[in-house]
Design a protein around this motif. Sequence first.
Motif, PDB file in Angstrom:
ATOM      1  N   ASP A 141      45.992 -96.244  65.847  1.00 34.35           N
ATOM      2  CA  ASP A 141      47.038 -95.322  65.386  1.00 34.35           C
ATOM      3  C   ASP A 141      46.581 -93.865  65.296  1.00 34.35           C
ATOM      4  OD1 ASP A 141      45.581 -95.174  63.021  1.00 34.35           O
ATOM      5  OD2 ASP A 141      47.042 -96.254  61.816  1.00 34.35           O
ATOM      6  N   PHE A 142      45.438 -93.572  65.871  1.00 38.18           N
ATOM      7  CA  PHE A 142      44.951 -92.180  65.868  1.00 38.18           C
ATOM      8  C   PHE A 142      45.788 -91.343  66.820  1.00 38.18           C
ATOM      9  CE2 PHE A 142      42.282 -88.716  67.428  1.00 38.18           C
ATOM     10  CZ  PHE A 142      41.931 -88.128  66.222  1.00 38.18           C
ATOM     11  N   ASP A 143      46.247 -90.187  66.357  1.00 36.20           N
ATOM     12  CA  ASP A 143      47.059 -89.272  67.160  1.00 36.20           C
ATOM     13  C   ASP A 143      46.298 -87.962  67.323  1.00 36.20           C
ATOM     14  OD1 ASP A 143      48.919 -87.488  68.238  1.00 36.20           O
ATOM     15  OD2 ASP A 143      50.574 -88.263  67.029  1.00 36.20           O
ATOM     16  N   ALA A 144      45.743 -87.751  68.516  1.00 39.92           N
ATOM     17  CA  ALA A 144      44.927 -86.568  68.773  1.00 39.92           C
ATOM     18  C   ALA A 144      45.712 -85.275  68.590  1.00 39.92           C
ATOM     19  CB  ALA A 144      44.341 -86.633  70.177  1.00 39.92           C
ATOM     20  N   GLN A 145      46.976 -85.272  68.963  1.00 39.58           N
ATOM     21  CA  GLN A 145      47.772 -84.048  68.806  1.00 39.58           C
ATOM     22  C   GLN A 145      47.959 -83.684  67.338  1.00 39.58           C
ATOM     23  OE1 GLN A 145      51.264 -84.837  71.209  1.00 39.58           O
ATOM     24  NE2 GLN A 145      50.422 -83.602  72.881  1.00 39.58           N
ATOM     25  N   LYS A 146      48.190 -84.678  66.500  1.00 40.44           N
ATOM     26  CA  LYS A 146      48.334 -84.412  65.063  1.00 40.44           C
ATOM     27  C   LYS A 146      47.007 -83.969  64.456  1.00 40.44           C
ATOM     28  CE  LYS A 146      52.227 -87.421  64.000  1.00 40.44           C
ATOM     29  NZ  LYS A 146      52.677 -88.623  63.293  1.00 40.44           N
ATOM     30  N   ALA A 147      45.909 -84.441  65.015  1.00 33.60           N
ATOM     31  CA  ALA A 147      44.584 -84.126  64.480  1.00 33.60           C
ATOM     32  C   ALA A 147      44.005 -82.831  65.049  1.00 33.60           C
ATOM     33  CB  ALA A 147      43.629 -85.289  64.769  1.00 33.60           C
ATOM     34  N   GLU A 148      44.697 -82.228  66.012  1.00 33.80           N
ATOM     35  CA  GLU A 148      44.148 -81.072  66.731  1.00 33.80           C
ATOM     36  C   GLU A 148      43.729 -79.918  65.816  1.00 33.80           C
ATOM     37  OE1 GLU A 148      45.295 -77.883  70.249  1.00 33.80           O
ATOM     38  OE2 GLU A 148      46.678 -79.512  69.804  1.00 33.80           O
ATOM     39  N   ALA A 149      44.588 -79.505  64.913  1.00 32.23           N
ATOM     40  CA  ALA A 149      44.270 -78.365  64.045  1.00 32.23           C
ATOM     41  C   ALA A 149      43.055 -78.663  63.174  1.00 32.23           C
ATOM     42  CB  ALA A 149      45.478 -77.999  63.187  1.00 32.23           C
ATOM     43  N   ASP A 150      43.020 -79.867  62.615  1.00 29.52           N
ATOM     44  CA  ASP A 150      41.878 -80.255  61.788  1.00 29.52           C
ATOM     45  C   ASP A 150      40.611 -80.346  62.643  1.00 29.52           C
ATOM     46  OD1 ASP A 150      40.746 -80.909  59.293  1.00 29.52           O
ATOM     47  OD2 ASP A 150      40.825 -83.044  59.790  1.00 29.52           O
ATOM     48  N   PHE A 151      40.755 -80.874  63.849  1.00 28.73           N
ATOM     49  CA  PHE A 151      39.609 -80.980  64.755  1.00 28.73           C
ATOM     50  C   PHE A 151      39.027 -79.587  65.035  1.00 28.73           C
ATOM     51  CE2 PHE A 151      37.682 -81.041  68.962  1.00 28.73           C
ATOM     52  CZ  PHE A 151      36.761 -82.073  68.809  1.00 28.73           C
ATOM     53  N   ARG A 152      39.887 -78.612  65.281  1.00 32.24           N
ATOM     54  CA  ARG A 152      39.417 -77.249  65.553  1.00 32.24           C
ATOM     55  C   ARG A 152      38.667 -76.666  64.344  1.00 32.24           C
ATOM     56  NH1 ARG A 152      43.205 -74.117  69.624  1.00 32.24           N
ATOM     57  NH2 ARG A 152      43.877 -75.879  70.866  1.00 32.24           N
ATOM     58  N   ARG A 153      39.203 -76.904  63.153  1.00 33.48           N
ATOM     59  CA  ARG A 153      38.512 -76.425  61.940  1.00 33.48           C
ATOM     60  C   ARG A 153      37.146 -77.098  61.800  1.00 33.48           C
ATOM     61  NH1 ARG A 153      43.665 -76.645  59.967  1.00 33.48           N
ATOM     62  NH2 ARG A 153      43.410 -78.716  59.071  1.00 33.48           N
ATOM     63  N   LYS A 154      37.125 -78.390  62.038  1.00 34.78           N
ATOM     64  CA  LYS A 154      35.858 -79.128  61.929  1.00 34.78           C
ATOM     65  C   LYS A 154      34.880 -78.687  63.020  1.00 34.78           C
ATOM     66  CE  LYS A 154      37.245 -81.593  58.478  1.00 34.78           C
ATOM     67  NZ  LYS A 154      36.799 -81.234  57.142  1.00 34.78           N
ATOM     68  N   PHE A 155      35.410 -78.333  64.187  1.00 31.83           N
ATOM     69  CA  PHE A 155      34.547 -77.843  65.263  1.00 31.83           C
ATOM     70  C   PHE A 155      33.853 -76.550  64.823  1.00 31.83           C
ATOM     71  CE2 PHE A 155      33.504 -75.479  69.059  1.00 31.83           C
ATOM     72  CZ  PHE A 155      32.942 -76.444  69.881  1.00 31.83           C
ATOM     73  N   LYS A 156      34.608 -75.649  64.208  1.00 34.02           N
ATOM     74  CA  LYS A 156      34.013 -74.399  63.710  1.00 34.02           C
ATOM     75  C   LYS A 156      32.969 -74.699  62.643  1.00 34.02           C
ATOM     76  CE  LYS A 156      37.914 -71.409  64.757  1.00 34.02           C
ATOM     77  NZ  LYS A 156      39.008 -70.592  64.218  1.00 34.02           N
ATOM     78  N   GLU A 157      33.259 -75.659  61.762  1.00 34.83           N
ATOM     79  CA  GLU A 157      32.267 -76.096  60.771  1.00 34.83           C
ATOM     80  C   GLU A 157      31.026 -76.633  61.475  1.00 34.83           C
ATOM     81  OE1 GLU A 157      33.488 -79.080  57.952  1.00 34.83           O
ATOM     82  OE2 GLU A 157      35.269 -77.936  57.409  1.00 34.83           O
ATOM     83  N   GLY A 158      31.253 -77.379  62.539  1.00 30.90           N
ATOM     84  CA  GLY A 158      30.154 -77.968  63.303  1.00 30.90           C
ATOM     85  C   GLY A 158      29.261 -76.917  63.922  1.00 30.90           C
ATOM     86  N   LEU A 159      29.833 -75.814  64.343  1.00 34.78           N
ATOM     87  CA  LEU A 159      29.015 -74.721  64.882  1.00 34.78           C
ATOM     88  C   LEU A 159      28.110 -74.166  63.788  1.00 34.78           C
ATOM     89  CD1 LEU A 159      31.602 -72.870  67.146  1.00 34.78           C
ATOM     90  CD2 LEU A 159      29.649 -74.252  67.901  1.00 34.78           C
ATOM     91  N   LYS A 160      28.625 -74.077  62.571  1.00 36.69           N
ATOM     92  CA  LYS A 160      27.808 -73.627  61.439  1.00 36.69           C
ATOM     93  C   LYS A 160      26.759 -74.676  61.092  1.00 36.69           C
ATOM     94  CE  LYS A 160      29.818 -72.194  57.839  1.00 36.69           C
ATOM     95  NZ  LYS A 160      30.704 -71.957  56.705  1.00 36.69           N
ATOM     96  N   PHE A 161      27.152 -75.950  61.124  1.00 41.46           N
ATOM     97  CA  PHE A 161      26.235 -77.052  60.841  1.00 41.46           C
ATOM     98  C   PHE A 161      25.046 -76.996  61.793  1.00 41.46           C
ATOM     99  CE2 PHE A 161      24.950 -81.336  62.325  1.00 41.46           C
ATOM    100  CZ  PHE A 161      24.346 -81.814  61.176  1.00 41.46           C
ATOM    101  N   ASP A 162      25.344 -76.766  63.090  1.00 41.24           N
ATOM    102  CA  ASP A 162      24.283 -76.700  64.082  1.00 41.24           C
ATOM    103  C   ASP A 162      23.340 -75.533  63.789  1.00 41.24           C
ATOM    104  OD1 ASP A 162      23.001 -77.462  66.608  1.00 41.24           O
ATOM    105  OD2 ASP A 162      23.794 -75.560  67.350  1.00 41.24           O
ATOM    106  N   GLN A 163      23.883 -74.384  63.403  1.00 42.72           N
ATOM    107  CA  GLN A 163      23.049 -73.236  63.066  1.00 42.72           C
ATOM    108  C   GLN A 163      22.194 -73.522  61.838  1.00 42.72           C
ATOM    109  OE1 GLN A 163      22.544 -70.467  64.881  1.00 42.72           O
ATOM    110  NE2 GLN A 163      23.850 -71.496  66.366  1.00 42.72           N
ATOM    111  N   ASP A 164      22.789 -74.189  60.831  1.00 46.84           N
ATOM    112  CA  ASP A 164      22.048 -74.536  59.619  1.00 46.84           C
ATOM    113  C   ASP A 164      20.890 -75.478  59.940  1.00 46.84           C
ATOM    114  OD1 ASP A 164      23.854 -73.028  58.200  1.00 46.84           O
ATOM    115  OD2 ASP A 164      24.985 -74.749  57.424  1.00 46.84           O
ATOM    116  N   GLU A 165      21.112 -76.424  60.837  1.00 45.09           N
ATOM    117  CA  GLU A 165      20.063 -77.374  61.210  1.00 45.09           C
ATOM    118  C   GLU A 165      18.925 -76.690  61.955  1.00 45.09           C
ATOM    119  OE1 GLU A 165      19.689 -80.622  60.320  1.00 45.09           O
ATOM    120  OE2 GLU A 165      21.420 -80.188  59.063  1.00 45.09           O
TER     121      GLU A 165
END
Length: 168
Positions: A141-165
Amino acid sequence: MGAETLEVLKRRKQHRIASGVVQRNALWAAGTGFVPIPVLDSAATVAVQLKMLAELSDVYGVAFNKSSGKSVIAALTACITSGVLGRALLGTGIFSNIAKVMPVVGSTLSIVTMPGFNAAFTYALGRVFQQHYAAGGTMADFDAQKAEADFRRKFKEGLKFDQDEKTA
Protein backbone atom coordinates in the motif's frame (compact mmCIF):
# COMPACT_ATOMS: atom_id res chain seq x y z
CA MET A 1 3.16 -2.87 33.27
CA GLY A 2 0.01 -2.46 31.27
CA ALA A 3 -0.53 -3.54 27.68
CA GLU A 4 -0.35 0.10 26.56
CA THR A 5 3.06 0.56 28.17
CA LEU A 6 4.37 -2.62 26.56
CA GLU A 7 3.15 -1.39 23.17
CA VAL A 8 4.94 1.94 23.64
CA LEU A 9 8.14 0.12 24.60
CA LYS A 10 7.80 -2.16 21.57
CA ARG A 11 7.39 0.83 19.24
CA ARG A 12 10.40 2.60 20.76
CA LYS A 13 12.51 -0.51 20.32
CA GLN A 14 11.33 -0.90 16.70
CA HIS A 15 12.14 2.75 16.03
CA ARG A 16 15.62 2.42 17.54
CA ILE A 17 16.41 -0.76 15.60
CA ALA A 18 14.96 0.65 12.35
CA SER A 19 17.00 3.86 12.75
CA GLY A 20 20.15 1.76 13.04
CA VAL A 21 19.17 -0.19 9.92
CA VAL A 22 18.71 3.05 7.97
CA GLN A 23 21.97 4.63 9.14
CA ARG A 24 24.02 1.49 8.53
CA ASN A 25 22.64 0.99 5.02
CA ALA A 26 23.04 4.69 4.13
CA LEU A 27 26.73 4.31 4.92
CA TRP A 28 26.94 1.14 2.83
CA ALA A 29 25.23 2.99 -0.03
CA ALA A 30 27.78 5.78 0.26
CA GLY A 31 30.46 3.14 -0.22
CA THR A 32 28.87 2.02 -3.47
CA GLY A 33 29.59 5.49 -4.84
CA PHE A 34 33.27 4.59 -4.95
CA VAL A 35 32.69 1.73 -7.42
CA PRO A 36 34.30 3.04 -10.64
CA ILE A 37 32.12 1.05 -13.07
CA PRO A 38 28.87 2.90 -13.98
CA VAL A 39 26.39 0.00 -14.15
CA LEU A 40 27.99 -1.97 -11.33
CA ASP A 41 27.79 0.96 -8.90
CA SER A 42 24.06 1.41 -9.55
CA ALA A 43 23.41 -2.31 -9.12
CA ALA A 44 25.33 -2.28 -5.84
CA THR A 45 23.35 0.72 -4.58
CA VAL A 46 20.00 -0.89 -5.42
CA ALA A 47 21.15 -4.11 -3.74
CA VAL A 48 21.92 -2.19 -0.54
CA GLN A 49 18.55 -0.42 -0.72
CA LEU A 50 16.66 -3.69 -1.23
CA LYS A 51 18.54 -5.23 1.69
CA MET A 52 17.56 -2.24 3.83
CA LEU A 53 13.88 -2.51 2.85
CA ALA A 54 13.94 -6.23 3.68
CA GLU A 55 15.53 -5.50 7.07
CA LEU A 56 12.97 -2.77 7.83
CA SER A 57 10.19 -5.14 6.81
CA ASP A 58 11.54 -7.68 9.31
CA VAL A 59 11.72 -5.09 12.08
CA TYR A 60 8.07 -4.14 11.57
CA GLY A 61 6.82 -7.64 10.74
CA VAL A 62 5.75 -6.63 7.24
CA ALA A 63 5.95 -8.94 4.22
CA PHE A 64 8.74 -7.96 1.81
CA ASN A 65 8.65 -8.51 -1.93
CA LYS A 66 11.83 -7.86 -3.91
CA SER A 67 10.04 -6.84 -7.11
CA SER A 68 7.82 -4.41 -5.17
CA GLY A 69 10.96 -3.02 -3.55
CA LYS A 70 12.51 -2.41 -6.97
CA SER A 71 9.30 -0.69 -8.11
CA VAL A 72 9.34 1.58 -5.06
CA ILE A 73 12.97 2.53 -5.64
CA ALA A 74 12.24 3.28 -9.31
CA ALA A 75 9.16 5.34 -8.40
CA LEU A 76 11.06 7.43 -5.86
CA THR A 77 13.89 7.90 -8.33
CA ALA A 78 11.32 9.22 -10.81
CA CYS A 79 9.93 11.57 -8.14
CA ILE A 80 13.38 13.00 -7.52
CA THR A 81 14.38 13.35 -11.17
CA SER A 82 11.07 14.89 -12.25
CA GLY A 83 11.04 17.74 -9.74
CA VAL A 84 13.03 20.80 -8.88
CA LEU A 85 15.30 18.85 -6.59
CA GLY A 86 15.94 16.46 -9.45
CA ARG A 87 17.08 19.29 -11.68
CA ALA A 88 19.41 20.49 -8.97
CA LEU A 89 20.74 16.96 -8.48
CA LEU A 90 21.00 16.12 -12.14
CA GLY A 91 24.56 17.33 -12.05
CA THR A 92 25.20 15.29 -8.94
CA GLY A 93 23.58 11.95 -9.70
CA ILE A 94 23.12 11.33 -13.40
CA PHE A 95 26.00 13.50 -14.61
CA SER A 96 28.19 11.75 -12.12
CA ASN A 97 27.43 8.35 -13.68
CA ILE A 98 28.07 9.70 -17.17
CA ALA A 99 31.22 11.39 -15.96
CA LYS A 100 32.68 8.07 -14.80
CA VAL A 101 33.47 7.19 -18.39
CA MET A 102 35.61 10.32 -18.84
CA PRO A 103 39.25 9.64 -17.98
CA VAL A 104 40.62 11.06 -14.69
CA VAL A 105 38.29 14.08 -14.40
CA GLY A 106 35.14 11.98 -14.63
CA SER A 107 36.29 9.46 -12.06
CA THR A 108 37.32 12.21 -9.67
CA LEU A 109 34.01 14.05 -10.08
CA SER A 110 32.09 10.84 -9.54
CA ILE A 111 34.01 9.93 -6.38
CA VAL A 112 33.23 13.37 -4.96
CA THR A 113 29.49 13.33 -5.71
CA MET A 114 28.11 9.78 -5.83
CA PRO A 115 28.75 8.67 -2.25
CA GLY A 116 26.74 11.60 -0.89
CA PHE A 117 23.92 11.14 -3.39
CA ASN A 118 23.70 7.39 -2.75
CA ALA A 119 23.75 7.86 1.03
CA ALA A 120 21.11 10.61 0.97
CA PHE A 121 18.79 8.67 -1.34
CA THR A 122 19.12 5.51 0.77
CA TYR A 123 18.63 7.48 4.00
CA ALA A 124 15.46 9.11 2.61
CA LEU A 125 14.12 5.78 1.34
CA GLY A 126 14.72 4.17 4.73
CA ARG A 127 13.20 7.01 6.75
CA VAL A 128 10.10 7.16 4.55
CA PHE A 129 9.59 3.41 4.93
CA GLN A 130 10.31 3.55 8.63
CA GLN A 131 7.46 6.05 9.01
CA HIS A 132 5.20 4.13 6.62
CA TYR A 133 5.68 0.84 8.46
CA ALA A 134 5.38 2.45 11.90
CA ALA A 135 1.98 3.84 10.81
CA GLY A 136 0.82 0.32 9.91
CA GLY A 137 1.59 0.48 6.19
CA THR A 138 2.80 -2.36 4.01
CA MET A 139 4.92 -2.64 0.90
CA ALA A 140 1.73 -3.21 -1.11
CA ASP A 141 0.00 0.00 0.00
CA PHE A 142 2.98 2.34 -0.32
CA ASP A 143 2.19 5.32 -2.58
CA ALA A 144 5.35 6.98 -3.90
CA GLN A 145 3.47 10.05 -5.12
CA LYS A 146 1.97 10.68 -1.68
CA ALA A 147 5.39 10.16 -0.10
CA GLU A 148 7.22 12.43 -2.56
CA ALA A 149 7.29 15.61 -0.45
CA ASP A 150 8.41 13.74 2.65
CA PHE A 151 10.99 11.84 0.60
CA ARG A 152 12.46 15.13 -0.66
CA ARG A 153 12.70 16.49 2.90
CA LYS A 154 14.35 13.29 4.07
CA PHE A 155 16.73 13.43 1.10
CA LYS A 156 17.88 16.90 2.21
CA GLU A 157 18.31 15.52 5.75
CA GLY A 158 20.30 12.67 4.23
CA LEU A 159 22.69 15.10 2.58
CA LYS A 160 23.33 16.60 6.02
CA PHE A 161 23.63 13.11 7.55
CA ASP A 162 26.30 12.24 4.99
CA GLN A 163 28.23 15.43 5.79
CA ASP A 164 27.97 14.73 9.53
CA GLU A 165 29.33 11.21 9.02
CA LYS A 166 32.30 12.54 7.01
CA THR A 167 33.27 14.95 9.80
CA ALA A 168 32.80 12.41 12.61
